[in-house]
Design an enzyme around this catalytic site. Structure first.
Site, PDB file in Angstrom:
ATOM      1  N   SER A 149      19.349  98.546  53.407  1.00 16.13           N
ATOM      2  CA  SER A 149      18.054  98.932  53.969  1.00 16.13           C
ATOM      3  C   SER A 149      17.510 100.123  53.172  1.00 16.13           C
ATOM      4  CB  SER A 149      18.209  99.245  55.456  1.00 16.13           C
ATOM      5  OG  SER A 149      16.963  99.341  56.078  1.00 16.13           O
ATOM      6  N   ASP A 293      16.894  88.134  58.570  1.00 12.90           N
ATOM      7  CA  ASP A 293      16.665  89.541  58.239  1.00 12.90           C
ATOM      8  C   ASP A 293      15.195  89.920  58.381  1.00 12.90           C
ATOM      9  OD1 ASP A 293      17.051  92.116  57.291  1.00 12.90           O
ATOM     10  OD2 ASP A 293      17.773  91.501  55.323  1.00 12.90           O
ATOM     11  N   HIS A 320      19.480  91.853  59.745  1.00 12.80           N
ATOM     12  CA  HIS A 320      19.438  93.062  58.936  1.00 12.80           C
ATOM     13  C   HIS A 320      20.797  93.762  58.855  1.00 12.80           C
ATOM     14  CE1 HIS A 320      17.098  95.904  56.680  1.00 12.80           C
ATOM     15  NE2 HIS A 320      17.397  96.919  57.464  1.00 12.80           N
TER      16      HIS A 320
END
Length: 346
Positions: A149, A293, A320
């Protein structure tokens, strides 16, 4: 946490003594042996001084294991999240003799948390990672950088400036353009929500009521459980709950913005885009995408073809945080990448 870690070590030691070969026994002993390590006193924890334009601060790191050729530094997301969301690595890296480092970036819970918002700047974070690398003694013979991320943004920017120090790079669950991320969120993910839920979320966004409990509840129940971690909220793993509890909103809002539905407003990352620079990355690179995601998995696959030496790992059941909701595929592919690069077989 102490009980969990003690049980983990006990189980690992047991695995080392259950009908081992002599080489297995030696590997286990060397992996767990902290004698002579400068961080032995605190069991691998090291507070590292960081120089910044606003003075010196300290960041928290913790080493697990010993391996001279396989050392992975974990860059958490957020920004402003914590290392806690990677505690599941304890279940997969030790048996592969992979040395790894938990690390709370400046501003995160276990590190210093200065209040100067000017510190939450991408180039400064890149220099922070470099200072951490030097302090930990990582180099091109052993240094794998993992970023997920926001950590994927940081890892890719680090590689563009300092890839001479890397043995391998892992970019997990992060596309290389915020514009592309926002478009995917708005045009692909948003329409999948129930129309009434989406309309209500957007109404709060228009009023900028990002702290409204109804707004946050709808985001958590209908968006997070689909695209952040695909589990009912009452089943979320403890490390995830602690990570969210410890998130620093000053860092998060400054860089990501107040919205939970894309990066908006005057967030410092709003215009970030390095798609045109990916060909500059020559170090062996693994990109990780997941079917559900918040980041487009096709984009992640494309990134693996843009860098000069890439591989793509797809997590078909994950979102995610696929290190939790598609753990088998995630760790099988990640461990294989590290071992392949280490063996010269990538």
């Amino acid at each position: 946490m102490k009980i969990f870690y003690a049980l983990f070590i006990a189980m690992f030691l047991y695995s080392c003594t259950e009908q081992p070969s002599s080489s297995d026994t030696q590997a286990c002993a060397e992996y767990l042996d902290n004698s002579g390590q400068e961080d032995q006193f605190l069991g691998g924890i090291k507070m590292i001084p960081i120089s910044t334009p606003k003075g010196e601060f300290k960041v928290w790191t913790k080493r697990v294991g010993n391996n001279p050729t396989k050392k992975v530094l974990l860059l958490h997301g957020g920004p402003g999240m914590t290392h806690e969301i990677y505690e599941c690595f304890d279940g997969y890296f030790p048996q592969e003799n992979i040395e790894y480092y938990y690390y709370d970036q400046l501003g995160s819970y276990y590190s210093d948390q200065p209040k100067d918002l000017s510190l939450w700047d991408l180039p400064r974070f890149v220099e922070e990672v470099e200072q951490v690398r030097i302090a930990l003694g990582l180099d091109e013979s052993n240094f794998y950088l993992f970023g997920q991320s926001w950590g994927g943004i940081l890892a890719s920017e680090y590689a563009l400036k300092y890839q001479k120090n890397l043995k391998g790079l892992i970019i997990s669950n992060m596309v290389m353009s915020i514009k592309d991320y926002n478009e995917y969120s708005a045009k692909v993910l948003a329409p999948k929500l129930p129309s009434k839920v989406l309309d209500t979320i957007l109404s709060y966004e228009e009023k900028e009521e990002f702290s409204n409990e109804t707004y946050l509840g709808l985001i958590t129940e209908h968006y997070y459980t689909r695209h952040i971690i695909r589990m009912p909220t009452d089943s979320w793993p403890d490390p995830i709950n602690r990570g969210f509890k410890h998130l620093n909103p000053d860092v998060y809002v400054t860089m990501q913005g107040p919205s939970e539905f894309g990066i908006k407003g005057d967030a410092t990352l709003l215009n970030w885009d390095i798609k045109d620079r990916l060909k500059e990355i020559t170090v062996p690179t693994l990109t990780i995408g997941a079917e559900y995601d918040t980041m487009d998995p096709k984009h992640m696959e494309w990134v693996s073809t843009e860098v000069q030496n890439g591989r793509y790992l797809h997590c078909p059941n994950g979102s995610h945080l696929c290190q939790f909701d598609d753990q088998k595929n995630f760790f099988t592919g990640l461990v294989k990448f590290v071992n392949d690069v280490d063996a010269g077989q990538f």
